[in-house]
Design an enzyme around this catalytic site. Structure first.
Site, PDB file in Angstrom:
ATOM      1  NE  ARG A  78      -5.844  -8.302  -5.027  1.00 24.77           N
ATOM      2  CZ  ARG A  78      -6.873  -7.241  -4.598  1.00 24.77           C
ATOM      3  NH1 ARG A  78      -7.840  -6.901  -5.862  1.00 24.77           N
ATOM      4  NH2 ARG A  78      -7.390  -7.004  -3.792  1.00 24.77           N
TER       5      ARG A  78
ATOM      6  NE  ARG B 179      -0.547  -8.082  -4.388  1.00 25.22           N
ATOM      7  CZ  ARG B 179      -1.785  -8.613  -3.637  1.00 25.22           C
ATOM      8  NH1 ARG B 179      -1.931  -8.031  -2.442  1.00 25.22           N
ATOM      9  NH2 ARG B 179      -2.475  -9.524  -4.204  1.00 25.22           N
TER      10      ARG B 179
ATOM     11  CG  ASN C  27      -9.330  -7.088   1.320  1.00 24.00           C
ATOM     12  OD1 ASN C  27      -9.934  -6.044   1.566  1.00 24.00           O
ATOM     13  ND2 ASN C  27      -8.804  -7.040  -0.023  1.00 24.00           N
ATOM     14  CG  ASP C  28      -4.535 -10.863   3.487  1.00 23.45           C
ATOM     15  OD1 ASP C  28      -4.977 -11.938   3.673  1.00 23.45           O
ATOM     16  OD2 ASP C  28      -3.955 -10.791   2.224  1.00 23.45           O
TER      17      ASP C  28
ATOM     18  CB  CYS D 280      -4.657  -0.945  -1.850  1.00 26.83           C
ATOM     19  SG  CYS D 280      -3.635  -2.203  -1.044  1.00 26.83           S
TER      20      CYS D 280
ATOM     21  CD  GLU E 122      -1.263  -7.856   2.107  1.00 30.00           C
ATOM     22  OE1 GLU E 122      -2.356  -8.108   1.699  1.00 30.00           O
ATOM     23  OE2 GLU E 122      -0.238  -8.209   1.794  1.00 30.00           O
TER      24      GLU E 122
ATOM     25  CG  HIS F 134     -11.936 -18.814 -13.643  1.00 30.88           C
ATOM     26  ND1 HIS F 134     -11.917 -19.926 -14.139  1.00 30.88           N
ATOM     27  CD2 HIS F 134     -10.753 -18.145 -13.082  1.00 30.88           C
ATOM     28  CE1 HIS F 134     -10.115 -19.561 -14.275  1.00 30.88           C
ATOM     29  NE2 HIS F 134      -9.880 -18.416 -13.722  1.00 30.88           N
TER      30      HIS F 134
ATOM     31  NE  ARG G 174      -9.060 -12.078   1.693  1.00 29.18           N
ATOM     32  CZ  ARG G 174      -8.265 -11.405   0.918  1.00 29.18           C
ATOM     33  NH1 ARG G 174      -7.072 -11.275   1.382  1.00 29.18           N
ATOM     34  NH2 ARG G 174      -8.381 -11.178  -0.348  1.00 29.18           N
TER      35      ARG G 174
HETATM   36  C1  PEP Z   1      -5.289  -7.018   1.136  1.00 36.54           C
HETATM   37  O1  PEP Z   1      -5.217  -7.876   1.648  1.00 36.54           O
HETATM   38  O2  PEP Z   1      -6.080  -5.977   1.734  1.00 36.54           O
HETATM   39  C2  PEP Z   1      -5.016  -6.889  -0.301  1.00 36.54           C
HETATM   40  C3  PEP Z   1      -5.290  -5.811  -0.931  1.00 36.54           C
HETATM   41  O3  PEP Z   1      -4.692  -7.913  -1.047  1.00 36.54           O
HETATM   42  P1  PEP Z   1      -5.450  -9.112  -1.569  1.00 36.54           P
HETATM   43  O4  PEP Z   1      -7.046  -8.660  -1.188  1.00 36.54           O
HETATM   44  O5  PEP Z   1      -4.773  -9.294  -3.034  1.00 36.54           O
HETATM   45  O6  PEP Z   1      -4.927 -10.216  -0.508  1.00 36.54           O
HETATM   46 MG    MG Z   2      -3.634  -9.404   0.832  1.00 37.61          MG
END
Ligand code: PEP
Ligand code: MG
Length: 579
Positions: A299, A335, A457-458, A505, A434, A192, A468
């Site tokens: 999200r 999503r 990110n993933d 994204c 991802e 948070h 990560r």
């Molecule tokens: C990602 O994995 O790049 C992504 C946008 O999803 P999240 O960051 O919500 O896992």
């Molecule tokens: Mg992701």
């Protein structure tokens, strides 16, 4: 000079003197009172609860005006807890039966309660322990057991350094207007504290492990919230570099009004679609204000991470409806819930897993919790009648998962049609790329979907096998690794061949260092957190696609992350100045 890497949670670069806050837990000494003192202590407990509840209600209202209801709802847990009679009664019982002082009884009870959260397997629920600490501090303050560090008298700008911060502290820091950013030992990207920092636009780096041991008040600090870096006492040339960068960001912010109305178009006429990433519908307006022409990633799992039971179909429908209304005819990519990993909902039993990121996460979770999944798809399908809605499945790693998810979606649509809903326009379906598996099989996925969205990110964590959220390996986590760049190139190429639109994204989409490269790789839709849009748009407007393609070719010839980064820095600097 020293450089520390952690988790960047809120974009922006700030340079200022450090102020180290002592946020270590204060132990309340064991104190018992004489029998005749008991009524007084009970009265203190009651007053402390009433004062803390009133204080929270006020702050929540104020925050909701400034940053929207969803962000303010982070304090809903505090408010409900303080108005609940049960904890208050249990504390009073300790005062009566054991003759504990009010402060000591509160501290014993809260510590036990907090431990329960800390021992939970889900990192999300562990984080709730911080909310409990927040409540404890407030109660103790009101019984006179804990002094508050007064920040309202600050005269010059500072960067706060602390072991950890509670959500209330973040709000208080931002309110002073003298705190430019913060850096903490603890914390993760979904806490948070992190969500609030991002929502309030306060640059921050968390999860630095031991920053408090390396910094003293008065040291000069650079906090780079975009790259998750903190520089302690930068030398003159570094300081100048960061000052320029911070000034650049401010300049871009200042020209925001002007930029907003201008197209995200390269100098040779290629238009790029810039979309926003959101967690709550109230953020739609912020994205549009920053120049987004739609939402590329909503999200939705945050709806399931609030206290209480998961939202039912109708509650979700209302949320999606408000996002669609806010987006005003632009596209909205919803999503489906990306639960599991570090995002565990509070309702129902949660089975701890040894490797949650490789476990029952995301689409796998949805496909095993069909009642919840169907309720979400029904709500999305119903809402899709109100605007340009697209549905996106997260963490697809094999074609069968996509087929199963689409099967459930079609079933839900048929059910709705039978009850009178008419789907006159198609509901486009996309998948997030991802995992390396999805990237390698992008062609097959693209044949069965309308769009692919690269979630870097993933994708980075699974390709490079680097968690990560783990600060100990944060320096190994990079979008500049040649493997990532080649995977992106392949997805864009394969998606294009199968007529699926490809977008990106993950955080990489909003990092200005990669804008030229991403355009060169063929991406024409970038979705990012609202704060990054103006900077990225600025770069797009300064380059030509021919140059971007040249940059891509050169980058693809490199073997190391270092070469990629150095080269991109030089190229970006040519068009935009220091980064
Ligand atoms: C990602 O994995 O790049 C992504 C946008 O999803 P999240 O960051 O919500 O896992
Ligand atoms: Mg992701």
């Amino acid at each position: 000079m020293a450089l520390k890497r952690g988790i960047g949670v809120s974009a922006g670069v700030v340079v200022a003197d450090a102020l180290v806050l002592d946020t270590a837990e204060t132990r309340v000494p064991r104190r018992t009172v004489a029998a005749e003192q008991i009524p007084h202590e009970l009265d203190l407990v009651d007053r402390a609860f009433a004062a803390a509840a009133a204080e929270i209600a006020n702050e929540r209202q104020e925050l909701s005006k400034r940053a929207g209801n969803e962000l303010a709802d982070i304090f809903g847990f505090h408010e409900r807890w303080l108005n609940d009679q049960k904890p208050r009664k249990e504390i009073a019982q300790q005062v009566e039966s054991r003759r504990y002082s009010a402060a000591y009884a509160i501290s014993v009870f809260m510590r036990k309660y907090r431990r329960r959260f800390q021992e939970m397997a889900s990192p999300f629920l562990q984080e709730r322990g911080k909310d409990v600490l927040d409540i404890e501090r407030r109660l103790l303050h009101h019984v006179g057991g804990e002094a508050r560090q007064e920040l309202s008298a600050l005269e010059s700008p500072v960067i706060v350094v602390a072991h950890d911060l509670t959500p209330s502290q973040v709000v208080m820091l931002e309110k002073t207007k003298k705190v430019l950013g913060f850096a903490t030992d603890a914390g993760g990207s979904t806490s948070h504290t992190a969500i609030l920092a991002a929502g309030l636009g306060l640059p921050a780096v968390v999860g630095l492990e031991d920053i408090t041991a390396h910094v003293s008040s008065g040291d000069t600090l650079v906090v780079d919230g975009m790259h998750g870096v903190v520089v302690i006492n930068p030398d003159a040339s570094q300081r100048a570099e960061y000052d320029t960068q911070a000034a650049h960001l401010l300049e871009v912010k200042a020209t925001l009004g002007e930029l907003r109305g201008l197209p995200a178009q390269t100098r040779d006429g290629h238009t790029i679609e810039l979309l926003g990433n959101i967690e709550f519908p109230t953020e739609v307006a912020v994205c549009l204000e920053q120049g987004a022409t739609g939402i590329g990633l909503f999200r939705t799992e945050f709806l399931f991470l609030q206290d209480g039971p998961p939202p039912d179909e109708e509650a979700q429908y209302q949320v999606y409806k408000s996002a669609i209304e806010a987006v005003g005819g632009h596209p909205l990519v919803i999503r489906t819930m990306d639960l599991g990993g570090d995002k565990c909902h509070t309702g129902g039993a949660w089975e701890p897993e040894k490797n949650p990121f490789l476990g029952l996460r995301s689409i796998r979770y949805s496909l095993q919790h069909l009642t919840m999944f169907r309720a979400q798809l029904r709500a999305i399908a119903r809402a899709s009648l109100l605007g340009d809605v697209r549905v996106m499945f997260p963490l697809i790693s094999r074609i069968m998962e996509l087929r199963q998810a689409k099967f459930v979606l079609n079933l839900v649509k048929e059910e709705l049609e039978e009850s009178g809903y008419e789907f006159t326009r198609p509901l486009p379906v996309g998948v997030m790329v991802e995992t390396p598996a999805a990237a390698i099989c992008a062609r097959e996925l693209a044949r069965e979907t309308d769009f692919l969205s690269i979630g870097t990110n993933d994708l980075i964590q699974y390709t490079l096998a680097v968690d990560r959220g783990n600060e100990r390996v944060a320096q190994l986590y990079t979008p500049a690794d040649p493997s990532i760049i080649r995977l992106i190139r392949g997805v864009v190429r394969d998606g294009g061949r199968c007529n699926a639109k490809v977008s990106i994204c993950g955080e990489m989409a909003g990092d200005p260092l990669f804008t030229i490269l991403l355009l060169g790789l063929g991406l024409r839709t970038l979705s990012m957190a609202a704060g990054h849009i103006p900077v990225v748009k600025n770069i797009i407007r300064c380059i030509t696609m021919t140059d971007a393609e040249k940059v891509k070719r050169r980058v693809l010839s490199f073997e190391t992350e270092r070469e990629v980064l150095n080269y991109l820095r030089v190229e970006t600097r040519k068009v935009w100045g220091d980064l």
